[in-house]
Design an enzyme around this catalytic site. Structure first.
Site: not given
Length: 168
Positions: A49, A68, A71
């Site tokens: 993102d 989102d 990660e």
């Protein structure tokens, strides 16, 4: 029937028609052309993102509004489930390509990154990540222009078990 009542009825019918229409097949719900935009070259994809772009001769980090992804590069955090797939998709889709950024009402986040809706031709990248199950919604006012549509895409992906919804 009074004139005001007819107007209300028409609005109600229009709203119902829009709500009953499947978002994934409606290609124009994000098509308004806001005034604050720029066409840029994506010089590097950071993760699912976030990208780096060349804007007016300078390198800028751009964070996609409303989404989102898991990660993959956050310091002191492990790689999250389906993060590599989201990042790889973003690489394949936009790296080295010219995209149009449509900036949010709030232009930068607390880290100094530009906040934008990202378009590759007619493809709405933010929405595509949600549709494929590569991201979750992340609504932060005042940049909430497409929050309702984004939520519908997320729900559809989750119900279908696409992407992270079927793996994590």
């Amino acid at each position: 029937m009074k004139h005001g009542s007819r107007g209300s009825l028409v609005l109600l019918l229009l709203a119902a028609a829009l709500l009953l229409r499947p978002w994934e097949s409606w290609d124009g719900w994000w098509a308004d052309d806001p005034p604050a935009s720029a066409t840029v070259l994506v010089t590097r994809v950071v993760d699912g993102d976030t990208v780096e772009v060349r804007l007016e001769g300078a390198e800028e980090d751009v964070r996609y509004i409303g989404v989102d992804t898991p990660e993959t590069v956050k310091p002191d955090e492990p790689v999250q489930c389906f993060g590599p797939q989201a990042s790889a998709f973003n690489h394949r889709l936009v790296e080295g390509r010219r995209v149009r950024l449509v900036f949010g009402e709030e232009r930068r986040d607390v880290y100094g990154r530009l906040l934008a809706y990202v378009y590759l031709g007619k493809r709405f990248v933010n929405a595509e990540l949600l549709r494929r199950g590569l991201a979750r919604t992340l609504t932060i006012p005042p940049n909430d222009r497409f929050a309702e549509g984004f939520k519908r895409l997320e729900i559809a992906a989750a119900r279908a078990g696409r992407g992270l919804w079927g793996s994590c």
